[in-house]
Design a protein around this motif. Structure first.
Motif, PDB file in Angstrom:
ATOM      1  N   ASP A 141       0.941  -1.244  -0.039  1.00  0.00           N
ATOM      2  CA  ASP A 141       0.066  -0.052  -0.066  1.00  0.00           C
ATOM      3  C   ASP A 141       0.786   1.255   0.213  1.00  0.00           C
ATOM      4  O   ASP A 141       0.571   2.188  -0.486  1.00  0.00           O
ATOM      5  N   ASP A 142       1.845   1.227   0.736  1.00  0.00           N
ATOM      6  CA  ASP A 142       2.899   2.145   0.907  1.00  0.00           C
ATOM      7  C   ASP A 142       4.142   1.673   1.068  1.00  0.00           C
ATOM      8  O   ASP A 142       4.646   0.888   1.916  1.00  0.00           O
ATOM      9  N   PHE A 143       5.015   2.140   0.024  1.00  0.00           N
ATOM     10  CA  PHE A 143       6.286   1.461  -0.172  1.00  0.00           C
ATOM     11  C   PHE A 143       7.273   1.861   0.864  1.00  0.00           C
ATOM     12  O   PHE A 143       8.355   1.415   1.103  1.00  0.00           O
ATOM     13  N   LEU A 144       6.923   2.847   1.549  1.00  0.00           N
ATOM     14  CA  LEU A 144       8.032   3.233   2.622  1.00  0.00           C
ATOM     15  C   LEU A 144       7.660   2.731   3.902  1.00  0.00           C
ATOM     16  O   LEU A 144       8.359   2.791   4.763  1.00  0.00           O
ATOM     17  N   SER A 145       6.425   1.977   3.936  1.00  0.00           N
ATOM     18  CA  SER A 145       6.352   1.291   5.286  1.00  0.00           C
ATOM     19  C   SER A 145       6.174  -0.270   5.015  1.00  0.00           C
ATOM     20  O   SER A 145       5.359  -0.540   4.435  1.00  0.00           O
TER      21      SER A 145
ATOM     22  N   GLU B  86       4.634  -8.924   1.305  1.00  0.00           N
ATOM     23  CA  GLU B  86       5.828  -9.585   1.806  1.00  0.00           C
ATOM     24  C   GLU B  86       6.604  -8.715   2.446  1.00  0.00           C
ATOM     25  O   GLU B  86       7.571  -8.099   2.174  1.00  0.00           O
ATOM     26  N   ASP B  87       6.178  -8.556   3.872  1.00  0.00           N
ATOM     27  CA  ASP B  87       6.914  -7.411   4.572  1.00  0.00           C
ATOM     28  C   ASP B  87       8.132  -7.770   4.938  1.00  0.00           C
ATOM     29  O   ASP B  87       9.141  -6.776   4.968  1.00  0.00           O
ATOM     30  N   LEU B  88       8.613  -9.209   5.045  1.00  0.00           N
ATOM     31  CA  LEU B  88      10.038  -9.404   5.163  1.00  0.00           C
ATOM     32  C   LEU B  88      10.934  -8.951   3.911  1.00  0.00           C
ATOM     33  O   LEU B  88      12.016  -8.568   4.303  1.00  0.00           O
ATOM     34  N   PHE B  89      10.445  -9.181   2.853  1.00  0.00           N
ATOM     35  CA  PHE B  89      11.288  -8.678   1.758  1.00  0.00           C
ATOM     36  C   PHE B  89      11.431  -7.093   1.835  1.00  0.00           C
ATOM     37  O   PHE B  89      12.624  -6.910   1.715  1.00  0.00           O
ATOM     38  N   TRP B  90      10.599  -6.516   2.347  1.00  0.00           N
ATOM     39  CA  TRP B  90      10.664  -4.809   2.096  1.00  0.00           C
ATOM     40  C   TRP B  90      11.656  -4.771   3.495  1.00  0.00           C
ATOM     41  O   TRP B  90      12.427  -3.710   3.333  1.00  0.00           O
ATOM     42  N   ARG B  91      11.415  -5.237   4.451  1.00  0.00           N
ATOM     43  CA  ARG B  91      12.220  -5.025   5.687  1.00  0.00           C
ATOM     44  C   ARG B  91      13.838  -5.281   5.297  1.00  0.00           C
ATOM     45  O   ARG B  91      14.431  -4.587   5.445  1.00  0.00           O
ATOM     46  N   GLY B  92      13.837  -6.368   4.482  1.00  0.00           N
ATOM     47  CA  GLY B  92      15.121  -6.714   4.163  1.00  0.00           C
ATOM     48  C   GLY B  92      15.712  -5.534   3.359  1.00  0.00           C
ATOM     49  O   GLY B  92      17.028  -5.396   3.350  1.00  0.00           O
TER      50      GLY B  92
END
Lengths: 358, 332
Positions: free
Chosen positions: B92-96, B102-108
Motif C-alpha cells: 500500500d505504501d512502499f515506505l512502510s 511480503e513485509d519481510l522482503f521490504w524490511r530486508g
C-alpha cells in the motif's frame, strides 16, 4: 590555525617530519595501538577463553587467564577432591578438600590427615583454591565424540573440498587462460567477455537454479555439489590470462619448432612460467573454499557431509550453546588460515598491494 | 617434508602417465584440426562448468521467477507469469514495510539500504585513516599492516563466533563496560545496538582488504609531487588536500564500488551473529532469499528466485554505474 586543526592535518600528512617525535606521530601510534587492540584483542580473547573449563567460562566478570580449581588426591577417596580455602570459626584459614556437600553445609577433610573427623562448614566460609591450568579437554573431547558434532568428519570434508576444488580450479582456469591468451580462434573474445562479465554476479543471485542442477545430477548432500559449481572462477581466469599475456610468444614458437605438442607447451612451458600467478590464485582459492558458507549450507543438509563452517554454525545454533567446545573448535578452524598467513604474510599483502604499484 | 616426498613418489608416475596419454590423444586431434583450433580444447572444461553452473542457471532463474508452487523440478511447477513479482511489490505504501504483503522482503530491502550506507561509509573512512597511518614512516609497519589485514582471512562463521563470544551478556565487553561504570547490555538483542554491531563486525572483518588497496594507491603517488609542493610552501593539510586526495581518487572509487557490491550481498557474518534478529532488525536481502527458498518449511523457490533477480538487478545497476563513472573519472 587552531591547535586541533594542526594535529588533524598533520595526522593526515603522508610524511612524518623525521625530526624527533611530533604530535602527528603520537596520534598515528595512538590510532594504530587502539586499532591493534580492537583487531587482535577479540582473537586473543577467543584463544584464552578456549582453554577455560565449562565452569570457568561461567565466571563473571571473566578472568583473563584460564583458572581451574585445584583437585587433590585424598587417601580413602576414589576421585580427586576439590580444594578450598576455609575460614575457620576462630578466624584462621586452612586449606581443606571437600568430601561432600549437603545443601549449604560442606563436609571438609584435611588432605594431610584424611583419617580425622570431617569438618563441617558453611559454604559461604570457603573459597575455591585455583591455579592456571589449560583445559585441553575442550580440544580433545570433540576429537573423540560429542553428540551432533563430528569434528573429525567435518575437518576431513573441509580439507577434501578445499584441496580438490583448488586443484580443479587451477587446472581448468589455467587451461582456459592459456587458450584465451595464446590462441586466435573464433569466439575467443566473446568467451572472455562472457567469463569476465560474471565477476560481479555472485552465486547468491542464482541459488535456486544451481540447486536444481545439483539435485538433478544427484549431488545434493555430496561434496562434489560444493566443489564443482564454483570451480570456473572468473577471477582466476582474469588473473592468469593477464599474467600469461606477458609470456613471450617466441617461447611457444620455439617449442613448436622443436616438435612439442600444444599440450606439451601448456604443461611444460606455460604452467611453470605462470607459477607466481598460480600461487596467488591457489592462496585465494584455499581461502574461498575453506571459508565458504552459504552454498555448502544449502547443498549439505546431512550431518555426515557438513564442512567445518556449516558444522560449527549448526553446533553453535543449538539451544544450549556448549561454549567451551565451540570456542576450542573455532580456534581449530581459524588455525590453518592463520598459519598460512603467518608463513605467506609478506607474499599475500605485497601480492595484493603491488598490483597497484609499479 | 618426508610425507611430501612419499606422496610425490607415488603420484608422480601416475601423473606422468596421465599427462602422457593426454598428450598422445591431443597430438592426434591437433594433427587434424590445426594449432589455433586447439584453443577450443583448452577452454572447454572451464566453459562446460561455467555453462552448466553459471550461464544455464542464470537463464533458468528467470523461468523459476515466473513459476509457482513448492516443487523443485521445473516441469512440476505451474507457470504464473509475473505473479511472484506482483507479490513482492504488493504494497500500500512502499515506505512502510508493514503495509506490504511480503513485509519481510521490504524490511530486508530497508535494512540492506541502511546497512550498506553505514557499512560502506565506515569502511571507506577507516580504511583511509588506516592506510594513511600505515603509509607514514613508522616502526613495525609490517606488523601493523598484518594486524589490520588478518581478520580478512578469517571465515565469516569464525568472525561471528568471536564477536558473539565478546558481546554475550556475561561477556568481556559487558565486564569492561561495568568497569567504567556503565550498565550491562544484551547487545545483540537490542533493536538499536544489533544493527550497530552487525555493521561494526563486518567492518572489522573486511576493512583490512580495502586498507591494502588504498595503501597501494598511496604508495604509487610519486614522491616528487610532495617535494614540489613543499618547495611551494604547502603545509601537510594542503599536501593532503591538493596532492594526495586528487591522486588517490581513482583508488578510492575502486574501494567504494567493491565495498558497495560486497555490502549488498552480505549474509554469512550476520546470519551467524544475529540470525537476522532481534525480530527482523538485521535481516538483509540475501537472508530473505535464503529463508524463502531453502530454510522455511514451505520452500517458495519462485518467490526466492524473483527476489534474487531484484538483487541481481541492483548489482547490475551498481556495476553499470561503476563503469559509467569509472570512464568519466579516467577521462577527467
Amino acid at each position: 590555525m587552531s591547535a586541533e586543526r594542526i594535529s588533524v592535518s598533520q595526522f593526515l600528512s603522508l610524511r612524518s617530519g623525521g625530526k624527533g617525535i611530533n604530535t602527528s606521530d603520537v596520534l598515528t601510534y595512538l590510532y594504530l595501538t587502539v586499532g591493534t587492540i580492537l583487531m587482535f584483542g577479540p582473537v586473543l580473547w577467543l584463544f584464552a577463553s578456549s582453554f577455560k573449563t565449562q565452569a570457568g567460562l561461567l565466571k563473571y566478570p571473566p578472568p583473563l587467564l584460564p583458572y581451574q580449581q585445584v583437585q587433590v588426591e585424598v587417601e580413602g577417596y576414589d576421585d580427586p577432591l576439590p580444594l578450598f580455602n576455609v575460614t575457620m570459626e576462630d578466624g584462621s584459614a586452612r586449606e581443606l578438600a571437600q568430601a561432600r556437600r549437603v545443601g549449604i553445609e560442606a563436609q571438609m577433610v584435611d588432605p594431610a590427615d584424611p583419617g580425622a573427623e570431617r569438618i563441617k562448614v558453611n559454604i559461604s566460609q570457603r573459597e575455591p583454591v585455583e591455579e592456571v591450568k589449560l583445559a585441553w579437554e575442550n580440544y580433545l573431547d570433540p576429537l573423540i565424540e560429542i553428540d551432533y558434532f563430528d569434528f573429525i568428519t567435518y575437518l576431513k570434508n573441509s580439507v577434501l573440498v578445499t584441496t580438490v576444488a583448488t586443484a580443479i580450479t587451477l587446472v581448468i582456469n589455467s587451461m582456459a587462460a592459456f587458450a584465451l591468451s595464446k590462441y586466435r580462434f573464433k569466439g575467443r573474445d566473446a568467451i572472455f567477455v562472457l567469463f569476465i562479465s560474471t565477476l560481479m554476479i555472485p552465486i547468491t543471485v542464482i541459488l535456486v537454479p544451481v540447486f536444481l542442477v545439483i539435485t538433478s545430477i544427484g549431488w545434493k548432500n555430496n561434496l562434489w555439489g560444493v566443489i564443482i559449481p564454483g570451480a570456473a572462477t572468473p577471477t582466476g581466469i582474469f588473473l592468469l590470462r593477464q599474467y600469461m599475456l606477458t609470456i613471450p610468444d617466441e617461447l611457444l614458437d620455439a617449442a613448436r619448432i622443436d616438435g612439442g605438442s600444444e599440450w606439451h607447451i601448456y604443461w611444460r612451458i606455460i604452467l611453470p612460467l605462470a607459477r607466481p600467478a598460480l600461487a596467488v590464485l591457489a592462496i585465494f582459492s584455499v581461502m574461498w573454499r575453506w571459508n565458504d558458507f552459504l552454498w555448502p549450507l544449502i547443498v549439505l543438509s546431512q550431518n555426515d557431509y557438513f564442512t567445518l563452517q556449516v558444522g560449527l554454525n549448526a553446533f553453535q545454533g543449538e539451544l544450549q550453546i556448549q561454549w567451551h567446545y565451540v570456542l576450542a573448535m573455532t580456534v581449530v578452524t581459524l588455525l590453518p588460515i592463520t598459519l598460512v598467513f603467518a608463513f605467506l604474510q609478506r607474499f599475500i599483502t605485497t601480492g595484493i598491494a603491488t598490483t597497484g604499484m609499479k | 617434508m618426508r610425507l611430501i616426498d612419499i606422496l610425490d613418489r607415488i603420484t608422480r608416475p601416475l601423473l606422468l602417465l596421465l599427462v602422457m596419454s593426454v598428450d598422445r590423444i591431443l597430438t592426434l586431434i591437433q594433427g587434424r584440426v590445426g594449432i589455433d583450433k586447439m584453443g577450443y580444447f583448452f577452454v572447454l572444461p572451464n566453459l562446460l562448468i561455467f555453462g552448466i553452473f553459471v550461464l544455464f542457471p542464470m537463464l533458468l532463474n528467470l523461468y523459476y521467477a515466473m513459476t509457482g508452487g513448492t516443487k523443485l523440478f521445473p516441469a512440476d511447477r505451474p507457470f504464473v507469469g509475473l505473479d511472484n513479482f506482483a507479490t513482492l511489490f504488493d504494497c500500500d505504501d512502499f515506505l512502510s514495510p508493514n503495509s506490504c504483503q511480503e513485509d519481510l522482503f521490504w524490511r530486508g530491502i530497508f535494512n540492506t539500504i541502511q546497512f550498506v550506507v553505514l557499512q560502506v561509509s565506515a569502511i571507506v573512512l577507516f580504511s583511509l585513516l588506516t592506510a594513511l597511518a600505515l603509509n607514514r614512516r613508522i616502526i613495525a609497519r609490517g606488523f601493523f599492516r598484518s594486524v589490520f589485514f588478518y581478520p580478512v582471512l578469517l571465515s565469516p562463521v569464525v568472525v561471528a563466533l568471536i564477536w558473539k563470544w565478546v558481546l554475550q551478556y556475561e561477556g568481556v565487553l559487558n565486564a569492561i563496560v561495568e568497569l567504567f561504570g556503565g550498565e550491562s547490555m544484551r547487545w545483540l538483542l537490542d533493536t538499536n545496538w544489533a544493527m550497530f554491531w552487525v555493521v561494526f563486525v563486518s567492518v572489522w572483518a573486511l576493512m583490512g582488504f580495502y586498507t591494502l588497496i588504498l595503501l597501494a594507491g598511496l604508495q604509487s603517488i610519486p614522491p616528487e609531487l610532495y617535494e614540489a609542493s613543499s618547495i611551494d610552501g604547502a603545509n601537510t593539510w594542503q599536501d593532503f588536500r591538493f596532492v594526495t586526495m586528487p591522486l588517490l581518487m581513482p583508488t578510492m572509487f575502486v574501494v567504494l564500488v567493491l565495498s558497495l557490491i560486497r555490502a549488498v550481498q552480505m549474509f554469512d557474518h550476520i546470519f551467524v551473529l544475529t540470525g537476522g534478529g532481534p525480530g527482523t532488525r538485521t535481516q538483509l536481502m540475501v537472508q530473505y532469499i535464503y529463508t524463502t527458498g531453502f530454510s522455511n518449511q514451505i520452500q517458495l523457490f519462485g518467490l526466492s528466485a524473483a527476489a534474487s533477480m531484484v538483487l541481481g538487478v541492483s548489482l547490475l545497476i551498481l556495476t553499470l554505474l561503476q563503469l559509467r563513472l569509472g570512464n568519466q573519472s579516467s577521462l577527467a
